[in-house]
Enzyme design. Structure first.
Site, PDB file in Angstrom:
ATOM      1  N   LEU A 102       0.880  -1.166   0.000  1.00 56.06           N
ATOM      2  CA  LEU A 102       0.000   0.000   0.000  1.00 56.06           C
ATOM      3  C   LEU A 102       0.911   1.208   0.000  1.00 56.06           C
ATOM      4  O   LEU A 102       1.862   1.261   0.778  1.00 56.06           O
ATOM      5  CB  LEU A 102      -0.888   0.028   1.256  1.00 56.06           C
ATOM      6  CG  LEU A 102      -2.211  -0.731   1.238  1.00 56.06           C
ATOM      7  CD1 LEU A 102      -2.864  -0.639   2.611  1.00 56.06           C
ATOM      8  CD2 LEU A 102      -3.145  -0.179   0.174  1.00 56.06           C
ATOM      9  N   ASP A 103       0.649   2.187  -0.868  1.00 58.13           N
ATOM     10  CA  ASP A 103       1.555   3.328  -0.925  1.00 58.13           C
ATOM     11  C   ASP A 103       1.463   4.161   0.352  1.00 58.13           C
ATOM     12  O   ASP A 103       0.532   4.022   1.153  1.00 58.13           O
ATOM     13  CB  ASP A 103       1.308   4.175  -2.175  1.00 58.13           C
ATOM     14  CG  ASP A 103      -0.063   4.820  -2.201  1.00 58.13           C
ATOM     15  OD1 ASP A 103      -0.389   5.562  -1.264  1.00 58.13           O
ATOM     16  OD2 ASP A 103      -0.810   4.593  -3.172  1.00 58.13           O
ATOM     17  N   LYS A 104       2.427   5.023   0.545  1.00 60.45           N
ATOM     18  CA  LYS A 104       2.554   5.806   1.774  1.00 60.45           C
ATOM     19  C   LYS A 104       1.297   6.592   2.097  1.00 60.45           C
ATOM     20  O   LYS A 104       0.915   6.736   3.272  1.00 60.45           O
ATOM     21  CB  LYS A 104       3.748   6.759   1.646  1.00 60.45           C
ATOM     22  CG  LYS A 104       3.999   7.626   2.872  1.00 60.45           C
ATOM     23  CD  LYS A 104       5.204   8.524   2.659  1.00 60.45           C
ATOM     24  CE  LYS A 104       5.443   9.418   3.870  1.00 60.45           C
ATOM     25  NZ  LYS A 104       6.616  10.312   3.668  1.00 60.45           N
ATOM     26  N   SER A 106      -1.783   5.882   1.340  1.00 60.74           N
ATOM     27  CA  SER A 106      -2.977   5.051   1.483  1.00 60.74           C
ATOM     28  C   SER A 106      -2.972   4.360   2.841  1.00 60.74           C
ATOM     29  O   SER A 106      -1.941   4.243   3.500  1.00 60.74           O
ATOM     30  CB  SER A 106      -3.037   4.004   0.364  1.00 60.74           C
ATOM     31  OG  SER A 106      -3.095   4.632  -0.901  1.00 60.74           O
TER      32      SER A 106
END
Length: 240
Positions: A102-104, A106
């Site tokens: 999960l990107d930073k 999100s």
């Protein structure tokens, strides 16, 4: 570990299937603590189980965690520029790593485990495992934009077209999206092709595992039927 039926114990040890284990027991080739095994017998970690004179034992128990990754935490094990790494946020007695990033910016559900086979099975794109998200944009969603993303859109930066996906409007600016692939920043890129910017993105489900009542930063260990179903859906049922 509680004692389990001997046929299940032998299957978990990798000896054979449960059905074949029943045959071994019936033929008198299995002993538990020096005594010939009988149908319906149970065994556990403290028992000495032998098949045809050779001792067998359960492999080290693998762990699977459901973790609520907060915004700002980076999915990386080593990143000199990241203030908060997911592997350091979780204080657990065994080393675990994440299956799917999960990107930073999100938040939401992230599965972590020390089972490399499970990670591999989850990460294979061809398996088409579902991941569910709640996506809030900067403005009201138009029907045409939703329709385009459902059908699949071309992402120029990645040189790929996204798979058709399930999208449901749950608010003027909010969508529920179910994807079966995990391209880099896929949802954000998909929305950008339609002229939208994402204000918040939360993952609420991975395959059969749901975020449920977890709060940011919390985790729970998967057990029982929930865990068994995850392994089954990943094609690893025989190992459980």
């Amino acid at each position: 570990m509680e004692k389990i039926r001997l046929n299940k114990y032998l299957a978990a040890c990798g000896v054979c299937s449960r059905r074949d284990a029943d045959k071994l027991i019936e033929s008198g080739e299995v002993f538990v603590n020096g005594e010939r095994a009988v149908a319906g017998m149970k065994a556990g970690l403290d028992d000495r189980v032998e098949v045809r004179g050779k001792r067998v034992s359960l492999p080290d128990e693998k762990v699977v965690l459901a973790y609520y990754k907060p915004v700002g935490v980076v999915c990386s094990e080593r990143d000199a520029h990241a203030g908060r790494l997911v592997t350091k946020e979780i204080e657990y007695h065994k080393r675990v790593t994440y299956a799917g990033r999960l990107d930073k910016d999100s938040e939401g559900l992230l599965l972590l485990t020390d089972d490399g086979d499970l990670i591999d099975a989850m990460m294979r794109g061809k398996n088409g495992h579902e991941k569910e998200y709640i996506v809030k944009a900067d403005r009201k969603w138009e029907d045409s934009a939703i329709a385009h993303m459902r059908e699949g859109v071309y992402l120029e930066e990645l040189g790929q077209t996204t798979r058709p996906c399930e999208i449901e409007r749950i608010g003027e600016k909010t969508l529920r999206m179910v994807l079966t692939q995990g391209l880099n920043r896929q949802i954000r890129r998909m929305c950008e092709t339609q002229g939208y910017r994402i204000k918040s993105l939360k993952r609420t489900r991975v395959i059969n595992i749901r975020l449920e009542k977890l709060k940011p930063g919390e985790y729970r260990e998967l057990t029982g039927k929930e865990r068994e179903e995850l392994y089954r859906l990943c094609g690893l049922y025989d190992r459980k």
